[in-house]
Design an enzyme around this catalytic site. Sequence first.
Site, PDB file in Angstrom:
ATOM      1  N   ASP A  82       0.829  -1.214   0.000  1.00 29.23           N
ATOM      2  CA  ASP A  82       0.000   0.000   0.000  1.00 29.23           C
ATOM      3  C   ASP A  82       0.859   1.259   0.000  1.00 29.23           C
ATOM      4  OD1 ASP A  82      -3.176  -0.617   1.346  1.00 29.23           O
ATOM      5  OD2 ASP A  82      -1.730  -2.183   0.911  1.00 29.23           O
ATOM      6  N   CYS A 123       0.532  -7.615   5.736  1.00 32.29           N
ATOM      7  CA  CYS A 123       0.099  -6.276   5.335  1.00 32.29           C
ATOM      8  C   CYS A 123      -1.375  -6.182   4.986  1.00 32.29           C
ATOM      9  CB  CYS A 123       0.983  -5.772   4.204  1.00 32.29           C
ATOM     10  SG  CYS A 123       2.688  -5.484   4.769  1.00 32.29           S
ATOM     11  N   ASP A 124      -1.757  -4.976   4.574  1.00 35.78           N
ATOM     12  CA  ASP A 124      -3.134  -4.498   4.586  1.00 35.78           C
ATOM     13  C   ASP A 124      -4.172  -5.436   3.979  1.00 35.78           C
ATOM     14  OD1 ASP A 124      -1.209  -2.356   4.846  1.00 35.78           O
ATOM     15  OD2 ASP A 124      -2.891  -0.979   4.760  1.00 35.78           O
ATOM     16  N   GLU A 449      -7.225   4.371  -1.109  1.00 29.88           N
ATOM     17  CA  GLU A 449      -7.073   5.065   0.169  1.00 29.88           C
ATOM     18  C   GLU A 449      -6.803   6.545  -0.075  1.00 29.88           C
ATOM     19  OE1 GLU A 449      -5.264   1.613   3.112  1.00 29.88           O
ATOM     20  OE2 GLU A 449      -3.948   3.178   2.344  1.00 29.88           O
ATOM     21  N   SER A 475      -6.322   5.053   5.135  1.00 27.18           N
ATOM     22  CA  SER A 475      -5.339   4.239   5.828  1.00 27.18           C
ATOM     23  C   SER A 475      -5.677   4.234   7.304  1.00 27.18           C
ATOM     24  CB  SER A 475      -3.936   4.806   5.624  1.00 27.18           C
ATOM     25  OG  SER A 475      -3.032   4.238   6.545  1.00 27.18           O
TER      26      SER A 475
END
Length: 560
Positions: A82, A123-124, A449, A475
């Site tokens: 990201d 991660c995201d 985002e 975020s």
Amino acid sequence: MENRSKAILGMEDSAFARSLFKSMGYTDSELKEGKPLIGIANTWNTLVPGHYNLDKVAEYVKNGIYAAGGTAVEFGTIAACDGVAQGHEGMHYILPSREIICDSVEIMAQAHRLDGLVLLASCDKIVPAMLMAAARLDIPCIVCVGGPMLGGIEFDGRKSDLTSISEALGMLKAGKITECEYNSLENTACPGCGSCSFLGTANTMCCVSEALGMTLPGGALIPAAYAGRLRHSFESGRAIVELCKKGITARQILTKEAIRNAIKVTMAICGSTNAVLHLPAIANEAELDMNVLEEFEALTKTTPQIAKVNPAAKPEMEAFYRAGGIPRVMQHLGGLLDTSVMTVSGKTLAENLAGYVYEYPEDPTIIKTVEEPFSKTGGVAVLHGNLCPRTAVSKPGAIDPSMHRFVGKAKCYNSEEEAEEAILGGKIQAGDVVVIRYEGPKGGPGMREMFKAMKYMYGVGLSKSAALITDGRFSGTNNGCFVGHISPEAAEGGPLAIVHDGDEILIDVDEGVLELHVSDEEIAERYKTLELPKKNIPNGYLRLYAKVAASADEGAIIKA
């Protein structure tokens, strides 16, 4: 529970498949009938700092699998960063990558009849993708994460991190810091690999995985640089073999009660608003009959915020871990949680908490009790109103109390780039509500985002005097007055599409309200002349995603 791998290793004609395994050096002992065949789904690469250490993590997982009597097989899948994708065309691909990762894990596990999986991610979108795959497959699964990075050099009164660089750019533009100060952060804000050192979406979803019972106790927040991360990886390898022997599958863990526990933990730690996007998707894959957004809305009123870390406060992830992390949070939530739920340890949550050994002393400045919380309500809020007929999402825990109720004038932009240019160009003033639309799952496409837009507003000094609303998302590290996930999105004709410059907008995160102060008659008139902009989406995956992606309130899942 009979091993699924019997279909390829234990049948009369299995010499065919065993011969293929032996071409890679596997032995008769490893391919012996009865030994569980455990897949390690590894998202290691050298593009994503949160995944940079997963090669070493995989090695220790593999050792644990063999120590417990299993056979390990490893395969890779994609993972995108990201941070690297912020603020340009690449961000369109980040949320849609979640579905590709989930699908690829399903394909590998089903095609090779794996008995269990250790899912490596940090991660995201990757952690939720792994949880979705576990729920879809319903075989024994454990999520093992790579751990957060350590905090960087001191900047603006706290340890720096990746987001400090974006904030610093706003400060540079406003003349608050020198170019030398700005440039020095590049080498010192991120001192080593790991998921970013704040409670963004990456670390929130690692915490969610532990709260769901899908990660071994204490595993969410052990820093990537700590040797404890490798010990935890070894134990994850051992544990997956035991889950296979006991026949404990993912859906026995991913229950409605576990989802509610995860929502409460998200509220208690003031986690990322993206959890509101991913938990519905996980519940959907587990085929749970529940409205996750309604659960968020109800539980925020009864769940106190008892942990406060960056971006809501100065402490970073290492400090949160040392304060006791998710075990301490869940222990303090106590009776608010259903502790009878099963977990990947093979024990209930109650048994896990009763036997957990804390390596560091308590820190009540980071984790408080329910009797004396930071806030009596949770850190994430679901909003309603004529601007969001199917809900929107905000994060009161990251908003200054003076901005919990804000009335301002709209300034409308049809893309993230247009808004960022306006912010850095001095076109946004105190009292404005920046409206960024056509950035939802279909309209973006990919629901980008609005990270940089909020960081730029912070940097130029507008975080306590102007607001931002969008059908995109944020975020987990964003702070300031913001509302995202507005549903239905503008590209589907949602009310965000008919907002004009100068319209008055009310944001009240405590009351859960997002209202456009325009009469119903005027709204109806605007719809008569509304023409939605047409985006030239290039041929490929994004064009497909734009056609089949569901609304943000449904988790932006793919609806075929």
